[in-house]
Design an enzyme around this catalytic site. Structure first.
Site: not given
Length: 279
Positions: A12, A57, A243
């Site tokens: 899960k 799950t 950057h």
């Protein structure tokens, strides 16, 4: 040539659990994102659709919530260990458990007992793996955004027919760090103190090193953490360059002496390094 089932696991992902500790009038908040993954005897589920050995799950999600109450949420490494051991020790078909936790930090507002503001964007992380091979605990931090407005260079690099980048001896150095460190064996570590020391050392070395390259900065940061924190066996640093490109203000009759920049997010340089203790 036969066909067989290879490595498999299931679990899960990203169960958000928000725990308020109300033992006193001064409340404590723990805000977690927990993912669990199990390995074991699940071949029948794949090849025959037989779910007899499969812990749903949804049950894994419920276990996270129940453990937040039953065992409490102290250090996330301890919470991960408790969950992983439960799945391996108490669920018959399960032989291994991998628990990953992210913690979003909250700070008190003006030292108020129950008023908080969320800190960020950096997030504390932990990964606990329990298997027949043993137990591994990995701590870390992600989205740690750092910047130096000077004290960074990038020059004397390899040049070929496609190189257009100009060397610089004074640039903005910025990144969003993802750092993971593997703890030495044992579970009696002071997880919180280790995390605080590692985070503090990373920041100290980032600012303290006159950087000739981001690679050098990462090496110095990783080395400093290992020197400062003996509980850490190795450390991995992943750093995308954020950057900052100086804007040409000449068309407007203005000089730009390293003051106005355009920040780009793609494409970006990506530097990855692992620093470890010598065997």
């Amino acid at each position: 040539m036969g066909i067989v089932l290879g490595t498999n696991r299931y679990g899960k992902a990203e169960t958000r659990v928000f725990r308020i500790v109300r033992d006193t009038d001064r409340h404590v908040i723990r805000d977690l994102n927990v993912s669990t993954s199990l390995t074991g005897d699940f071949a029948a589920a794949h090849v025959r659709g037989d779910q007899a050995h499969v812990l749903p799950t949804d049950t894994q999600k419920n276990t996270v919530f129940a453990f937040a109450k039953l065992v409490g949420v102290g250090e996330i490494e301890d919470f991960g260990l408790a969950l992983a051991r439960h799945f391996v020790d108490d669920v018959g078909p399960v032989t291994g458990a991998d628990v990953r936790i992210e913690e979003h930090a909250w700070e008190r507002i003006a030292d108020n007992d129950h008023g908080f503001s969320r800190r960020g964007p950096d997030v504390r992380t932990a990964r606990v793996t329990v298997s027949p091979e043993g137990t591994t605990v990995v701590g870390g931090i992600r989205d740690l955004v750092v910047l130096k407005s000077t004290g960074s260079e990038f020059a004397d690099f390899l040049v070929d027919d496609y190189t257009t980048l100009a060397p610089t001896h004074d640039r903005v150095l910025a990144t969003s760090l993802t750092v993971q460190w593997t703890y030495t064996a044992g579970e009696d570590h002071d997880w919180g103190a280790t995390y605080d020391a590692a985070r503090r050392t990373l920041l100290d070395r980032f600012t303290g090193v006159h950087s000739l390259a981001l690679q050098q900065s990462l090496w110095e940061m990783g080395r400093a953490v290992l020197e400062a924190v003996p509980e850490i066996a190795s450390i991995e640093l992943v750093a995308p360059n954020i950057h900052h490109i100086a804007v040409d203000l000449a068309p407007f009759g203005l000089a730009n002496d390293g003051e106005v920049f355009h920040v780009t997010d793609r494409p970006y340089g990506l530097i990855e390094v692992t620093v470890e203790r010598k065997a």
